[in-house]
Design an enzyme around this catalytic site. Structure first.
Site, short mmCIF file in Angstrom:
data_model
loop_
_atom_site.label_atom_id
_atom_site.label_comp_id
_atom_site.label_asym_id
_atom_site.label_seq_id
_atom_site.Cartn_x
_atom_site.Cartn_y
_atom_site.Cartn_z
N ARG A 331 0.80 -1.22 0.00
CA ARG A 331 0.00 0.00 0.00
C ARG A 331 0.84 1.27 0.00
O ARG A 331 0.56 2.21 -0.75
CB ARG A 331 -0.91 0.02 1.24
CG ARG A 331 -2.02 -0.98 1.16
CD ARG A 331 -2.85 -0.98 2.42
NE ARG A 331 -3.97 -1.92 2.26
CZ ARG A 331 -4.85 -2.19 3.21
NH1 ARG A 331 -4.76 -1.59 4.38
NH2 ARG A 331 -5.83 -3.03 2.98
N ARG A 435 0.37 -1.27 8.44
CA ARG A 435 -0.50 -2.40 8.75
C ARG A 435 -0.78 -3.20 7.47
O ARG A 435 -1.03 -2.63 6.43
CB ARG A 435 -1.82 -1.92 9.34
CG ARG A 435 -2.79 -3.05 9.65
CD ARG A 435 -4.06 -2.55 10.28
NE ARG A 435 -4.85 -1.70 9.40
CZ ARG A 435 -5.57 -2.15 8.38
NH1 ARG A 435 -5.59 -3.43 8.07
NH2 ARG A 435 -6.27 -1.30 7.64
#
Lengths: 636, 220, 255
Positions: A331, A435
């Site tokens: 990401r 995360r």
């Protein structure tokens, strides 16, 4: 530094939690009802904690600012939940989940916590299935898995694109049962505005009844915060409108340290901003990157429609820069590359959006296959934008999504205020600096179902004082802080709206404390935020009165806190002179533009102690990696 | 037996009561229409009067009549009770009513069509049952029928009532199945179709009587 | 991105408190067709605040159609004219320049208005609190794969579990009945092996609670299904009826 004892038990990482569970003190079943526990927030972490503690026999008081726990933003999680079940026989294990999570977090998480998370992950799945959560299944009737970014095994359990919803409704069902049985008392439409600290211990909270405006005092033996993250500091984020950092921030100001506040996750596949009136950014599932190709024009300021830009004038920048991972880079990398492309003027229409193109996938697999895989997402895209992604590329852009930072907690999930526990996204958590997908649900439920029910008993066994009267001076003072704050906001009667300030703050945060940060920008951000805060307290216009349902006042209180939190985020980002995970300092990158960690100097948790507004003291908790070897992430 | 009363008093219990009585009436109508077909025998009313005599001297007629009357009463009273309660569930009305966009007119107007059918029923009982059975004003029921349907106003209203009966039945038929819990992807469309056929058959069947006597029956 | 703005006349329900008298108030707005319905309300509020007037109170949270917080009756339809979406997913491009739009709160005795367009929907939770669960404690449960469930059964259960608790079923029903909501929860568990041990008790308790909360009765108009943003099927109501009937006949609960 004495205060920053992580209380991580000694021993092998595999044995720590087992040993710790044995060594912790227990509260006799008959005595549990003598303890009152306050839980703030009814998302995955809060609901599961309240339900489980209710089952154990504690008197639980649960507070939520919603009308029902089911509205909490955990409900919006799409993808899934990780667990080390190894049902797919592809080599998964507790240790591998632990390893992947530490590595994915770019080595800024506490090993012992992450290992515990991986250990209890399997119990979460068992628990949810027993509750009647309708997970996806295969034809044989057993559970199905999918794979997710940052892992080479298939360990994600899911319920269509609504896993968060189904898990939250499961936790809420357990909670509802306890409410029905009288073990949990639910206080809806209450916003926590202060924690009450007596003799250095958290002994209660002050909440505002959002319907009547009444300010209430509640006493307990321990307080559990499960109030989520603070991505809304950016104004535009994928978070819900009401998500806020107030409960955590007010606790921070009473002595709870704030850890790694600059670690924020920017999700790469969100819908771009369409105009001034925009209120939030919609998330499109990351799974789209499996078949969609991301590109921008090679030319600057290209105003042509995407379909009119010929193939040789397109730059598939992720495929070009990261040939082995291509469009499936993690990401943070995907987000940053989109920003770079748009900053260089090559975004869609020269603006802030890139193309996510399914043309080739449709040609290769057929429209039917694409519809089967992504039909609901394409529909959602068309609902929002009015454009048909089967016929033209989607436009996407990164958006703030999750905050890895949060209140500092020890191994027992207790903050630096004894008796104040913090769960889920609200704590600085197990995700380090980044995360992984499908890990937020896992952490929220691990904390609530399987960690806090043990560790709170250990605390309560040592803190047996009777329930405190709410007439005590500390309660009176805490209530006064709340009413003074509210009155102060209402008395300004300035000329600018609350949202106006929030949008300005969001702009500063996005531009200077967003995906790419540097010293100059961060310093500017700090001074701009403190200036904006001053203007806010002089010129904001909060309409209405205190003694009524007043959404304007609710927002004003939250924005007031963001105006302090935003500054700390910038300060923390400035202080961390390295790049790691979601924190990218442009000064600290490798030759080919990758995040460059500095493990020598920055392998620590930055825990900030509040002194007074705009003034903090840094405490460091050194991170030791005994099991996972520190290495540079590479996705080339 | 308190559990039984309580069950029938619950919202679903009341629905079940509506459905059971409704289905009974649906069956009754089939019988009623079949018998009345004797009107079309074109034998000067011989068959029809014989049928009427047969019914009139049926053993246990009283019991059947009481049961039928009870079913009607239960259906009507329960409906009125539901109507009052359901009104109370929304004390403030919407300024804009868009119910035509989410439901059929048949389903929304059960109380209205039902009320008109009730008025019709009273007039109907007065004209035929009361005259023939109670007053015994004429022992030739066929003549009563012929006389009554000669009045175009009466016949017109009768036909209108039968159309509304069709509306009522169209919703009632499939609704009863839904209430019993018989909803199935395979069979529900068939039940809906059957319901539509049934309600058209009833409306056309009953309305054909005034039409016949008004326009096609020369009289002997 | 259209630059042409829509000029609209809004008639919005304003009510200062639950006991106060409310009325429809007119607002003229110009709005981009790309904005969502709630973003239009945000803009009205922003200008009201600038003019020192109280903003319109309405509820919304996730703004992506899953939390169930938003819910307005737009021109007589809960969540507006477009099927299968929530209010927050409704975009202004579905309206025409010059349209008059009525905006009202969900109306039901069980959902009292607290202020303007915001209503109290806690009665729905009260129903769940008596039976909307499987009575198990945390821990001590069997391994997840010890309970095989056929794929299509799990999918059917999911379809029912997809309910977001927005209350549009109640708002659309001419009787303000909550049957679709209750049936969805009852069905989710009735379809799964985990839900069997409490199946009878659950349905009896939940229907009783539903009746106590002041909702009306179902008369099978199916408006609920037509307006449900998640497309919850009325076949769930049939299952609820069936389960209730069977529970009442079979259970030994005589009180």
């Amino acid at each position: 530094m004495a205060k920053l004892d992580s209380k991580v038990p000694a021993g092998n990482v595999q044995d720590k939690w087992t040993d710790h569970k044995f060594n912790m003190k227990l509260v006799n079943p008959a005595n549990k009802r003598k303890y009152d526990v306050i839980v703030i927030g009814a998302g995955l972490a809060g609901a599961s904690a309240a339900a489980t503690m209710g089952e154990l026999g504690y008197n639980v008081k649960l507070f939520t600012y919603h009308d029902s726990g089911r509205r909490a933003h955990s409900i919006a999680a799409q993808g899934g939940i990780n667990a080390a079940k190894n049902y797919q026989n592809d080599g998964d294990s507790v240790y591998r989940l632990f390893y992947d999570t530490v590595k994915g977090g770019d080595f800024r998480a506490r090993e012992a916590n992450v290992h515990r998370l991986a250990e209890v992950s399997n119990s979460i799945i068992d628990q949810c299935v027993a509750q009647g959560v309708p997970f996806a299944r295969d034809y044989g009737g057993l559970l199905d898995n999918r794979s997710f970014g940052g892992a080479q095994v298939s360990r994600t359990f899911y319920a269509r694109g609504q896993t968060g919803q189904q898990l939250l409704l499961g936790a809420i069902s357990a909670l509802n049962r306890q409410i029905g049985l009288g073990n949990v008392k639910e206080y809806t439409r209450r916003e926590m505005l202060e924690v009450v600290v007596v003799d250095d211990h958290a002994r209660g909270v002050i909440v505002r009844n959002l319907v009547t405006g009444e300010v209430e005092r509640h006493s307990a033996h321990a307080v559990v915060l499960a109030t989520g993250g603070y991505s809304n500091v950016f104004f535009l984020s994928t978070n819900a409108m009401n998500c806020n950092g107030t409960a955590a921030w007010r606790s921070h100001k009473q002595g709870a340290y704030m850890a790694n506040p600059c670690f924020t996750q920017i999700h790469p596949t969100c819908l771009p901003v369409h105009g001034e009136g925009q209120s939030k950014l919609a998330l499109m599932s990351e799974s789209l990157r499996n078949d969609g190709r991301i590109w921008v024009s090679k030319k600057k300021d290209d105003k042509r429609h995407a379909n009119d830009i010929p193939e040789d004038e397109r730059d598939y920048y992720l495929e070009r820069k990261y040939p082995s991972f291509g469009n499936l880079t993690p990401r943070d990398i995907a987000s940053r590359s989109a920003k770079e492309a748009c900053d260089s003027g090559r975004g869609v229409n020269g603006g802030e959006a890139v193309n996510l193109d399914f043309k080739h996938a449709i040609e290769r697999l057929g429209k039917n296959v694409i519809e089967e895989r992504y039909g609901n997402l394409f529909e959602m895209y068309e609902t929002i934008t009015g454009k048909n992604p089967y016929k033209e590329p989607m436009n996407i852009y990164p958006a703030p999504h999750y905050t890895m930072g949060g209140l500092w907690v020890d191994y027992n999930l207790m903050s630096t205020i004894p008796g104040l526990f913090v769960l889920g996204e609200a704590n600085f958590s197990d995700h380090g600096a980044n995360r992984l997908g499908a890990s937020a649900l896992m952490q929220g439920l691990a904390d609530g179902y399987f960690v806090i029910p043990y560790t709170i008993g250990n605390y309560l066994a040592d803190n047996k004082d009777p329930l405190m009267s709410t007439d005590k001076e500390e309660f009176v003072q805490a209530e006064k802080r709340v009413t003074d704050h509210v009155e102060k906001l209402l008395a300004i009667k300035g000329t600018r709206t609350v949202d106006d300030f929030h949008k300005k703050l969001g702009r500063i945060m996005w531009n200077k404390v967003g995906m790419a940060r540097n010293e100059k920008g961060l310093k500017e951000a700090i001074s701009e935020i403190s200036q904006l805060r001053e203007e806010f307290w002089k010129d904001v216009n909060v309409i209405g009165s205190a003694g009524t349902l007043n959404q304007c006042l609710e927002r004003a209180g939250r924005v007031a806190d963001y105006l302090e939190l935003g500054e700390l985020m910038a300060k923390d980002a400035l202080d961390r002179k390295e790049s790691c995970g979601g924190h990218f300092r442009t000064e600290y990158q490798t030759e080919d533009g990758e995040a460059k960690r500095n493990d020598e100097e920055y392998a620590y948790v930055a825990a900030w102690e509040f002194k007074d507004t705009g003034n903090w003291e840094l405490h460091k908790e050194d991170l030791e990696f005994e099991n996972v070897k520190l290495s540079q992430r590479s996705y080339k | 037996m308190s559990w039984l009363l309580e069950s029938l008093n619950s919202s679903i219990g009341k629905k079940i009561l509506m459905a059971v009585t409704g289905i009974s009436l649906i069956l009754f109508l089939v019988g009623h229409l079949s018998g009345n077909m004797a009107l079309f025998a074109n034998d000067g009313g011989k068959s029809f009067n014989a049928y009427a005599e047969f019914l009139h001297h049926l053993p246990g007629l009283m019991v059947i009549e009481i049961i039928l009357a009870s079913v009607f009463l239960l259906h009507i009273l329960n409906a009125l009770r539901l109507w009052v309660e359901n009104k109370k569930a929304r004390p403030v009305k919407y300024a804009v009513n868009a119910s035509s966009k989410n439901s059929t007119i048949f389903s929304r107007t059960m109380v209205q069509t039902g009320s008109i059918i009730l008025i019709f029923l009273i007039v109907h009982l007065k004209n035929f049952w009361y005259e023939y059975v109670i007053l015994k004003s004429n022992d030739n029921l066929f003549e009563i029928v012929v006389e009554t349907f000669k009045d175009p106003v009466y016949s017109g209203l009768y036909i209108l009532a039968m159309i509304l009966l069709g509306f009522h039945l169209n919703h009632g038929f499939q609704s009863a199945f839904q209430t019993f819990g018989w909803n199935h992807k395979k069979y529900t469309p068939f039940i809906n179709f059957l319901g539509a056929i049934y309600s058209i058959a009833m409306a056309v069947g009953f309305a054909s009587m005034p039409i016949y006597f008004l326009f096609f029956y020369g009289g002997n | 991105m259209s630059d042409v703005k829509l000029k609209l006349k809004l008639k919005i329900w304003r009510q200062p408190g639950s006991d106060a008298v409310g009325k429809l108030v007119d607002y003229d707005v110009e709005v981009s067709p790309d904005d969502s319905f709630l973003e239009m309300l945000d803009q009205i509020n922003e200008s009201l605040e600038k003019n020192n007037q109280e903003p319109i109170v309405f509820e919304s949270d996730c703004r992506e159609g899953i939390c169930g917080a938003c819910g307005l009756v737009i021109n007589g339809q809960p969540h507006g004219p477009v099927p299968r979406i929530t209010t927050c997913q409704l975009h202004m491009r579905h309206f025409k320049n010059g349209d008059t739009i009525y905006v009202e709160p969900f109306r039901a005795k069980a959902f009292p208005v607290l202020k303007d367009l915001l209503v109290d929907r806690t009665p729905l939770d009260k129903i769940l609190q008596v039976g909307g669960f499987v009575s198990i404690n945390t821990g001590g449960v069997p391994d997840a794969n010890e309970i095989p469930i056929a794929k299509d059964v799990a999918a059917q259960s999911f379809d029912a579990a997809a309910c977001i608790g927005c209350g549009a079923c109640v708002a659309s029903c001419k009787n303000a009945s909550a049957m679709l909501f209750v049936s969805a929860k009852v069905s989710q568990y009735a379809l799964l092996p985990q839900g069997q041990p409490e199946r009878q008790r659950r349905v009896e308790a939940m229907v009783k609670a539903m009746d106590e909360q002041g909702f009306g009765s179902c008369t099978n108009t199916y408006a609920c299904e037509a307006e449900c943003p998640k497309g919850i099927s009325i076949s769930n109501i049939a299952r609820l009826n069936r389960d209730f009937f069977s529970a009442k006949l079979k259970s030994k609960n005589v009180s």
